[in-house]
Motif scaffolding. Structure first.
Motif, PDB file in Angstrom:
ATOM      1  N   ASN A 188       0.712  -1.062  -0.036  1.00  0.00           N
ATOM      2  CA  ASN A 188       0.099   0.127  -0.245  1.00  0.00           C
ATOM      3  C   ASN A 188       0.826   1.197   0.096  1.00  0.00           C
ATOM      4  O   ASN A 188       1.641   1.370   0.757  1.00  0.00           O
ATOM      5  CB  ASN A 188      -0.701  -0.103   0.980  1.00  0.00           C
ATOM      6  N   GLU A 220      -8.411   2.720  -0.721  1.00  0.00           N
ATOM      7  CA  GLU A 220      -7.962   1.338  -1.001  1.00  0.00           C
ATOM      8  C   GLU A 220      -6.456   0.715  -0.610  1.00  0.00           C
ATOM      9  O   GLU A 220      -6.266  -0.345  -0.197  1.00  0.00           O
ATOM     10  CB  GLU A 220      -8.518   0.723  -2.296  1.00  0.00           C
ATOM     11  N   LYS A 221      -5.647   1.885  -0.793  1.00  0.00           N
ATOM     12  CA  LYS A 221      -4.220   1.472  -0.571  1.00  0.00           C
ATOM     13  C   LYS A 221      -3.844   2.330   0.533  1.00  0.00           C
ATOM     14  O   LYS A 221      -2.788   2.637   0.768  1.00  0.00           O
ATOM     15  CB  LYS A 221      -3.412   2.224  -1.799  1.00  0.00           C
TER      16      LYS A 221
END
Length: 78
Positions: free
Chosen positions: A3, A9-10
């Protein structure tokens, strides 16, 4: 794929379990990945019922970047 903090989302997952240690971990991550950065703002947001810190930084070469941190493990815990 690690990430990189570029999106929800990351987001960078901070694994500390208290506010002070968690915040320290955020700044440590920024120093490690963006040496010479300047913090422009820090914003607390909710996404899918989880708290995130959005850190807007100015990189050493002058680019503005927003880094997403997942702070659900420590937020509001002392």
């Amino acid at each position: 794929l690690e990430n990189d903090g570029s999106t929800f989302e990351k987001a960078i997952l901070i694994k500390e379990h208290s506010d002070p240690k968690g915040v320290d971990a955020e700044y440590s991550w920024l120093r490690l990945h963006f040496s010479g950065y300047k913090l422009e703002s820090q914003t607390l947001v909710q996404n899918k019922n989880k708290p995130y810190d959005l850190m807007t930084i100015l990189t050493a070469d002058g680019r503005e970047k927003v880094i997403y941190f997942d702070i659900s493990k420590f937020f509001g815990k002392y």
